[in-house]
Design a protein around this motif. Structure first.
Motif, PDB file in Angstrom:
ATOM      1  N   LEU A 245       8.132  -7.474  -1.385  1.00  0.00           N
ATOM      2  CA  LEU A 245       7.306  -6.399  -1.481  1.00  0.00           C
ATOM      3  C   LEU A 245       7.917  -4.982  -1.166  1.00  0.00           C
ATOM      4  CD1 LEU A 245       3.988  -7.568   0.738  1.00  0.00           C
ATOM      5  CD2 LEU A 245       3.894  -7.091  -1.657  1.00  0.00           C
ATOM      6  N   LYS A 246       8.718  -5.152  -0.255  1.00  0.00           N
ATOM      7  CA  LYS A 246       9.640  -3.952   0.189  1.00  0.00           C
ATOM      8  C   LYS A 246      10.594  -3.668  -0.919  1.00  0.00           C
ATOM      9  CE  LYS A 246      10.965  -1.087   3.203  1.00  0.00           C
ATOM     10  NZ  LYS A 246       9.993  -0.214   3.950  1.00  0.00           N
ATOM     11  N   LYS A 247      10.966  -4.644  -1.865  1.00  0.00           N
ATOM     12  CA  LYS A 247      11.689  -4.419  -3.014  1.00  0.00           C
ATOM     13  C   LYS A 247      11.164  -3.569  -4.215  1.00  0.00           C
ATOM     14  CE  LYS A 247      15.024  -7.088  -3.397  1.00  0.00           C
ATOM     15  NZ  LYS A 247      15.936  -8.493  -3.634  1.00  0.00           N
ATOM     16  N   SER A 248       9.809  -3.957  -4.115  1.00  0.00           N
ATOM     17  CA  SER A 248       8.842  -3.674  -5.213  1.00  0.00           C
ATOM     18  C   SER A 248       8.326  -2.043  -4.954  1.00  0.00           C
ATOM     19  CB  SER A 248       7.692  -4.552  -5.416  1.00  0.00           C
ATOM     20  OG  SER A 248       6.863  -4.255  -4.020  1.00  0.00           O
ATOM     21  N   GLY A 249       8.785  -1.473  -3.588  1.00  0.00           N
ATOM     22  CA  GLY A 249       8.340  -0.153  -3.336  1.00  0.00           C
ATOM     23  C   GLY A 249       7.302   0.023  -2.551  1.00  0.00           C
ATOM     24  N   ILE A 250       6.735  -1.209  -1.719  1.00  0.00           N
ATOM     25  CA  ILE A 250       5.732  -1.025  -0.584  1.00  0.00           C
ATOM     26  C   ILE A 250       6.137  -0.370   0.609  1.00  0.00           C
ATOM     27  CG2 ILE A 250       4.069  -2.391   0.465  1.00  0.00           C
ATOM     28  CD1 ILE A 250       3.290  -2.333  -2.356  1.00  0.00           C
ATOM     29  N   LYS A 251       5.728   0.506   0.960  1.00  0.00           N
ATOM     30  CA  LYS A 251       5.945   1.099   2.563  1.00  0.00           C
ATOM     31  C   LYS A 251       4.958   0.594   3.233  1.00  0.00           C
ATOM     32  CE  LYS A 251       8.317   4.987   0.370  1.00  0.00           C
ATOM     33  NZ  LYS A 251       8.505   6.429   0.137  1.00  0.00           N
ATOM     34  N   CYS A 252       4.025   0.568   3.200  1.00  0.00           N
ATOM     35  CA  CYS A 252       2.704   0.371   4.159  1.00  0.00           C
ATOM     36  C   CYS A 252       1.982  -0.884   3.946  1.00  0.00           C
ATOM     37  CB  CYS A 252       1.997   1.745   3.934  1.00  0.00           C
ATOM     38  SG  CYS A 252       0.235   1.474   5.112  1.00  0.00           S
ATOM     39  N   LEU A 253       1.834  -1.762   4.927  1.00  0.00           N
ATOM     40  CA  LEU A 253       0.790  -2.819   5.023  1.00  0.00           C
ATOM     41  C   LEU A 253      -0.318  -2.572   5.921  1.00  0.00           C
ATOM     42  CD1 LEU A 253       3.846  -5.468   5.682  1.00  0.00           C
ATOM     43  CD2 LEU A 253       2.867  -4.844   3.366  1.00  0.00           C
ATOM     44  N   ILE A 254      -1.469  -2.763   5.158  1.00  0.00           N
ATOM     45  CA  ILE A 254      -2.676  -2.663   5.747  1.00  0.00           C
ATOM     46  C   ILE A 254      -3.211  -4.213   6.040  1.00  0.00           C
ATOM     47  CG2 ILE A 254      -5.207  -1.861   5.541  1.00  0.00           C
ATOM     48  CD1 ILE A 254      -4.255   0.386   3.888  1.00  0.00           C
ATOM     49  N   PHE A 255      -3.536  -4.430   7.198  1.00  0.00           N
ATOM     50  CA  PHE A 255      -3.969  -5.881   7.416  1.00  0.00           C
ATOM     51  C   PHE A 255      -5.434  -5.683   7.993  1.00  0.00           C
ATOM     52  CE2 PHE A 255       0.807  -6.445   8.008  1.00  0.00           C
ATOM     53  CZ  PHE A 255       0.860  -7.676   7.642  1.00  0.00           C
ATOM     54  N   ASP A 256      -6.265  -6.838   7.494  1.00  0.00           N
ATOM     55  CA  ASP A 256      -7.700  -7.094   8.037  1.00  0.00           C
ATOM     56  C   ASP A 256      -7.477  -7.687   9.336  1.00  0.00           C
ATOM     57  OD1 ASP A 256     -10.322  -7.533   7.988  1.00  0.00           O
ATOM     58  OD2 ASP A 256      -9.797  -9.510   7.506  1.00  0.00           O
ATOM     59  N   LEU A 257      -8.020  -7.672  10.178  1.00  0.00           N
ATOM     60  CA  LEU A 257      -7.852  -8.301  11.672  1.00  0.00           C
ATOM     61  C   LEU A 257      -8.730  -9.575  11.609  1.00  0.00           C
ATOM     62  CD1 LEU A 257      -7.417  -8.458  14.495  1.00  0.00           C
ATOM     63  CD2 LEU A 257      -9.311  -7.006  15.144  1.00  0.00           C
ATOM     64  N   ASN A 258     -10.069  -9.743  11.749  1.00  0.00           N
ATOM     65  CA  ASN A 258     -10.653 -10.976  11.731  1.00  0.00           C
ATOM     66  C   ASN A 258     -10.371 -11.914  10.716  1.00  0.00           C
ATOM     67  OD1 ASN A 258     -11.840 -10.234  14.109  1.00  0.00           O
ATOM     68  ND2 ASN A 258     -13.346  -9.103  12.947  1.00  0.00           N
ATOM     69  N   ASN A 259      -9.985 -13.198  10.943  1.00  0.00           N
ATOM     70  CA  ASN A 259      -9.724 -14.078  10.036  1.00  0.00           C
ATOM     71  C   ASN A 259      -8.552 -14.058   9.128  1.00  0.00           C
ATOM     72  OD1 ASN A 259     -11.148 -16.484  11.116  1.00  0.00           O
ATOM     73  ND2 ASN A 259     -12.878 -15.746   9.945  1.00  0.00           N
ATOM     74  N   THR A 260      -7.665 -12.908   9.311  1.00  0.00           N
ATOM     75  CA  THR A 260      -6.767 -12.724   8.507  1.00  0.00           C
ATOM     76  C   THR A 260      -5.366 -12.720   9.540  1.00  0.00           C
ATOM     77  OG1 THR A 260      -7.850 -11.042   6.868  1.00  0.00           O
ATOM     78  CG2 THR A 260      -5.518 -10.921   7.072  1.00  0.00           C
ATOM     79  N   ILE A 261      -5.654 -11.881  10.433  1.00  0.00           N
ATOM     80  CA  ILE A 261      -4.132 -11.979  11.493  1.00  0.00           C
ATOM     81  C   ILE A 261      -4.712 -12.723  12.896  1.00  0.00           C
ATOM     82  CG2 ILE A 261      -3.295 -10.112  10.417  1.00  0.00           C
ATOM     83  CD1 ILE A 261      -3.934  -8.477  13.020  1.00  0.00           C
ATOM     84  N   ALA A 262      -6.177 -12.927  12.961  1.00  0.00           N
ATOM     85  CA  ALA A 262      -6.189 -13.549  14.312  1.00  0.00           C
ATOM     86  C   ALA A 262      -7.895 -14.093  13.925  1.00  0.00           C
ATOM     87  CB  ALA A 262      -6.606 -12.643  15.213  1.00  0.00           C
ATOM     88  N   PRO A 263      -8.232 -15.398  14.735  1.00  0.00           N
ATOM     89  CA  PRO A 263      -9.486 -15.914  14.619  1.00  0.00           C
ATOM     90  C   PRO A 263     -10.558 -15.025  15.427  1.00  0.00           C
ATOM     91  CG  PRO A 263      -7.869 -17.399  15.431  1.00  0.00           C
ATOM     92  CD  PRO A 263      -7.370 -16.300  15.249  1.00  0.00           C
ATOM     93  N   LEU A 264     -11.749 -15.103  14.945  1.00  0.00           N
ATOM     94  CA  LEU A 264     -12.839 -14.314  15.525  1.00  0.00           C
ATOM     95  C   LEU A 264     -12.818 -14.341  17.140  1.00  0.00           C
ATOM     96  CD1 LEU A 264     -14.652 -12.434  14.200  1.00  0.00           C
ATOM     97  CD2 LEU A 264     -16.285 -14.348  14.385  1.00  0.00           C
ATOM     98  N   ASN A 265     -12.535 -15.451  17.480  1.00  0.00           N
ATOM     99  CA  ASN A 265     -12.717 -15.787  19.007  1.00  0.00           C
ATOM    100  C   ASN A 265     -11.425 -15.836  19.826  1.00  0.00           C
ATOM    101  OD1 ASN A 265     -11.269 -17.956  18.235  1.00  0.00           O
ATOM    102  ND2 ASN A 265     -12.727 -19.486  18.874  1.00  0.00           N
ATOM    103  N   GLN A 266     -10.275 -15.182  19.069  1.00  0.00           N
ATOM    104  CA  GLN A 266      -9.280 -15.012  19.829  1.00  0.00           C
ATOM    105  C   GLN A 266      -9.149 -13.259  20.174  1.00  0.00           C
ATOM    106  OE1 GLN A 266      -5.649 -16.314  17.928  1.00  0.00           O
ATOM    107  NE2 GLN A 266      -4.742 -14.569  18.194  1.00  0.00           N
ATOM    108  N   PRO A 267      -9.225 -13.023  21.416  1.00  0.00           N
ATOM    109  CA  PRO A 267      -9.180 -11.417  21.991  1.00  0.00           C
ATOM    110  C   PRO A 267      -7.817 -10.870  21.914  1.00  0.00           C
ATOM    111  CG  PRO A 267      -9.162 -13.065  23.820  1.00  0.00           C
ATOM    112  CD  PRO A 267      -9.111 -13.898  22.553  1.00  0.00           C
ATOM    113  N   ILE A 268      -6.814 -11.391  21.938  1.00  0.00           N
ATOM    114  CA  ILE A 268      -5.371 -10.718  21.629  1.00  0.00           C
ATOM    115  C   ILE A 268      -4.487 -11.432  20.665  1.00  0.00           C
ATOM    116  CG2 ILE A 268      -5.549 -10.015  24.166  1.00  0.00           C
ATOM    117  CD1 ILE A 268      -3.658 -12.317  25.044  1.00  0.00           C
TER     118      ILE A 268
END
Length: 177
Positions: free
Chosen positions: A25-48
């Motif tokens: 991604l970096k090599k292709s010119g991407i500079k910014c990563l936008i992440f969704d929170l719930n069920n993308t980077i953390a399960p719904l029941n995980q507070p931290i």
């Protein structure tokens, strides 16, 4: 179905945020990563954030990515991730609305081809990213626990997955870069 079904097809499909080739991604010119929170980077029941997520974000910072969490959840849900991961974050983002995406482009002086958006839902994350012209990356949901509105979206998603699979366009569980 509708005329712009392509807007629901991700540019990249991976099992999880840990399987994405960020160097490519970096090599292709991407500079910014936008992440969704719930069920993308953390399960719904995980507070931290988990240790593995902290390690991933540290790695991405090392690659000099601007990292932003963009969530439709409320501030109480998003704040612990923003603080503990030391990243920018937006709550009540109303994805797939363009408003917060446009704000990110303006605030950080980014062009659409410099942004990748990562999420677990076709109707919010992928559709929103594709409408903006961002690189869209779909990952599988971490957990089956969802908010009621997401459960409704997942019913529609099942039809979309079936529609795309029948046409040989995109198949759930068949990953690609």
């Amino acid at each position: 179905m509708g005329e712009n079904m392509d807007n629901f097809i991700p540019d990249i499909y991976q099992k999880s945020v840990y399987a994405i080739d960020y160097k490519a991604l970096k090599k292709s010119g991407i500079k910014c990563l936008i992440f969704d929170l719930n069920n993308t980077i953390a399960p719904l029941n995980q507070p931290i954030p988990s240790k593995s997520l902290k390690d991933l974000f540290a790695y991405l910072e090392g690659l000099k990515f601007k990292i932003i969490i963009l969530s439709n959840s409320n501030q109480n849900r998003v704040a612990p991730f923003k603080e503990r991961l030391n990243v920018d974050a937006s709550f009540h983002s109303h994805k797939p609305s363009r408003k917060k995406y446009l704000k990110i482009l303006n605030l950080y002086h980014l062009k659409v081809h410099e942004v990748a958006s990562i999420g677990d839902q076709l109707l919010t994350d992928i559709y929103g990213a594709n409408r903006m012209g961002f690189t869209s990356i779909l990952v599988n949901p971490i957990s089956h626990q969802d908010y009621w509105i997401t459960k409704f979206n997942r019913m529609i998603e099942r039809h979309l997955f079936h529609y795309f699979a029948r046409r040989g366009l995109f198949k759930k569980g068949t990953y690609y870069e």
